[in-house]
Design an enzyme around this catalytic site. Structure first.
Site, PDB file in Angstrom:
ATOM      1  N   LYS A 123       0.851  -1.192   0.000  1.00  0.00           N
ATOM      2  CA  LYS A 123       0.000   0.000   0.000  1.00  0.00           C
ATOM      3  C   LYS A 123       0.884   1.239   0.000  1.00  0.00           C
ATOM      4  O   LYS A 123       1.659   1.454   0.930  1.00  0.00           O
ATOM      5  CB  LYS A 123      -0.920  -0.001   1.226  1.00  0.00           C
ATOM      6  CG  LYS A 123      -1.912   1.154   1.240  1.00  0.00           C
ATOM      7  CD  LYS A 123      -2.869   1.034   2.412  1.00  0.00           C
ATOM      8  CE  LYS A 123      -3.890   2.159   2.405  1.00  0.00           C
ATOM      9  NZ  LYS A 123      -4.838   2.060   3.536  1.00  0.00           N
ATOM     10  N   ASP A 228     -14.162   5.470   9.515  1.00  0.00           N
ATOM     11  CA  ASP A 228     -14.518   5.283   8.099  1.00  0.00           C
ATOM     12  C   ASP A 228     -14.948   3.834   7.888  1.00  0.00           C
ATOM     13  O   ASP A 228     -14.495   3.156   6.965  1.00  0.00           O
ATOM     14  CB  ASP A 228     -13.326   5.647   7.217  1.00  0.00           C
ATOM     15  CG  ASP A 228     -13.735   5.838   5.755  1.00  0.00           C
ATOM     16  OD1 ASP A 228     -14.955   5.945   5.497  1.00  0.00           O
ATOM     17  OD2 ASP A 228     -12.853   5.869   4.885  1.00  0.00           O
TER      18      ASP A 228
END
Length: 552
Positions: A123, A228
């Site tokens: 990532k 989130d």
């Protein structure tokens, strides 16, 4: 910010990465790094820094920028990717880079593999995109800083995510296993599943719904709120179990808006299951249902948990007696039990009291000895033991008096050699006087100085006790002290005033610093002037060619 092209990574030399690292170090306090500073930081063994810079600009690893005041280089996202991949490959974590799996507003995800062929997820954080420009207002990565590079913010985001992932994985949360991280790149376990947003059919949506709500409550019980928690950050595997990803925006339950974040996460899951699977449940958690079990927000320094809150928690939850016992047990290897400490205290107290009583008796003050507790209890002693004890005390007092007399006599022992020389000189003078016809013990001298004659006779009487043999024995009882006159040392004084010395040293250091800066600028800016001269010559040549073309 396209795909990472790692084709040139294998062909880059050590000097290329050294210059690239120099640009990164210069960007700590420069938005545009001058070439002279890059050359001084890189310090290439054989020179040629500007040639390397031109090659890096050609491959778009750095960018050349020129304004009205400054001109220099800045690091691009591709160059930052190369630095992170180089470090991970040197650690033998990443050997090859595969396809791009996903693109988000904050990151890009790639498939990578190590030397053994084991696949991981890489990532790369990409903060500062067009769709995510309000990060400095919504996140506290930069804290008190006003001007921060987007690359540095990406690095802080990666560090936070790795810290969250490691702490959650150690507590058996359904998160990917963290492998390693460097700069803005995080290597984690590759999950075999699909995002929940891509799934349109589930056999048992109620169980998935319950698992998601339990995960929200479990996070809150450990002091964290995801912030989130939606279908884009949940991965569903083949057995319909949820794996949670994307943690940089986590906040603490002590945050002022913690309840709002918690209710928003719950609402996102409720709305998604209602729209996608037509499943609605009356059971959902609230912020009041949280029961604090752990302080994970303190461990990872989550957003909203400040140092003031930590100090308040320490005051509200002090250490109890159990915690103190644990600390004392784990304190040191040389700890004693309570019984041993009590015995040592009694022995120490009895020794101190016996010494104090002996001193009082030697000064003439009678005080009964307070020995051990067993001796205090035995009050009915026989007369023989009492006589023996009194006899021992009298011997002890006599020994003390003898020692005191020796200490008094020892005050003159230090001057023994001088007095010995003086007595020898006096004897010589007396012999000379006798030879000259004046008797040493005449009546005239006796009438004039009778006390001197008495002192000389006394000195002769005590002389056998002050010979060299007795002096050596008495020196054993002397307490050696340093003489003030003998320990004094002469301090060397300089004729130059200290103010003048400081001025000379300061002037010399300033001169050295200026010469170092001058050498660095000459070394780095020489090629800049050469480049400007070439541009001027090119302009002149092109203007002359244009003039000849028009026939002027």
């Amino acid at each position: 910010m396209g795909k990472v092209n790692v084709a040139k990574l294998r062909y880059m030399s050590r000097d290329d990465f050294r210059v690239l690292t120099a640009v990164e170090m210069g960007m700590k306090n420069h938005e545009i790094v001058p070439g002279s500073l890059i050359a001084s930081i890189a310090s290439l063994k054989h020179g040629g820094c500007n040639k390397v810079l031109r090659e890096l600009v050609k491959h778009k690893l750095i960018a050349w920028e020129r304004t009205k005041t400054v001109q220099g280089y800045r690091l691009t996202n591709a160059g930052y990717d190369y630095l992170a991949l180089k470090t991970l490959s040197s650690r033998q974590v990443v050997e090859s880079v595969g396809n791009q799996m996903g693109v988000g507003k904050e990151s890009d995800i790639y498939i990578v593999a190590n030397e053994e062929g084991q696949q991981f997820a890489l990532k790369l954080h990409r903060l500062g995109r067009t769709s995510f420009r309000n990060l400095k207002n919504k996140r506290d990565y930069h804290k008190h800083r006003h001007n921060v590079s987007w690359l540095y913010l990406s690095r802080l985001s990666a560090m936070k995510e790795f810290a969250y992932m490691k702490a959650l994985y150690e507590r058996k949360f359904p998160v990917p296993k963290p492998i390693d991280y460097n700069r803005h790149a995080v290597v984690m376990e590759l999950i075999n599943g699909y995002p929940l947003c891509q799934i349109h059919h589930v056999e048992d949506p109620a169980s998935v719904y319950d698992e998601a709500m339990e995960l929200i409550v479990k996070l809150a019980n450990h002091g964290l709120i995801h912030g989130d928690f939606n279908e884009f950050n949940l991965i569903l595997d083949e057995s319909d179990h949820i794996t949670m990803i994307d943690f940089p925006q986590m906040v603490s339950t002590s945050h002022p808006n913690a309840e709002w974040y918690f209710d928003r996460d719950v609402k996102c899951i409720k709305d998604f299951f209602m729209k996608r699977f037509s499943y609605e449940s009356e059971l959902f958690p609230t912020f009041k249902d949280i029961r604090r079990e752990d302080t994970l927000d303190v461990e990872v320094s989550a957003s909203g948990y400040t140092k003031e809150m930590q100090a308040d928690d320490e005051l509200l939850h002090p250490l109890g007696p159990d915690d103190k016992n644990i600390e004392t047990k784990e304190g040191s290897e040389f700890s004693f039990s309570d019984g041993e400490v009590a015995e040592k205290a009694e022995v120490y107290g009895s020794e101190n009291e016996s010494e104090r009583n002996c001193l009082e008796e030697s000064e003439g003050c009678y005080c009964r000895s307070s020995g051990d507790p067993e001796q205090i209890k035995e009050d009915s002693l026989s007369e023989e033991s009492a006589d023996a004890r009194s006899f021992e005390m009298t011997e002890f007092n006599q020994a003390l008096e003898e020692i005191k007399g020796q200490v008094v006599e020892n005050n003159s022992v230090t001057e023994f050699s001088e007095e010995k020389n003086r007595t020898e000189n006096y004897n010589r003078q007396d012999g000379q006087r006798v030879q000259g016809g004046v008797p040493a013990g005449s009546d005239e001298y006796e009438d004039e100085c009778p006390h001197l004659i008495a002192l000389s006779s006394l000195n002769r009487e005590f002389r056998p006790f002050r010979d060299e043999e007795n002096v050596g024995a008495m020196n054993q009882y002397r307490t050696r002290t340093l003489s003030i006159t003998s320990s004094g040392s002469a301090v060397s004084c300089s004729t130059i005033p200290p103010e003048l010395v400081k001025q000379k040293v300061k002037r010399q250091l300033t001169k050295q610093q200026k010469s170092a800066v001058r050498r660095r600028l000459q070394k780095g800016e020489a090629n800049i002037f050469t480049k400007q001269r070439r541009e001027n010559m090119q302009n002149i040549k092109s203007s002359l060619e244009a003039a000849s073309f028009w026939g002027e």
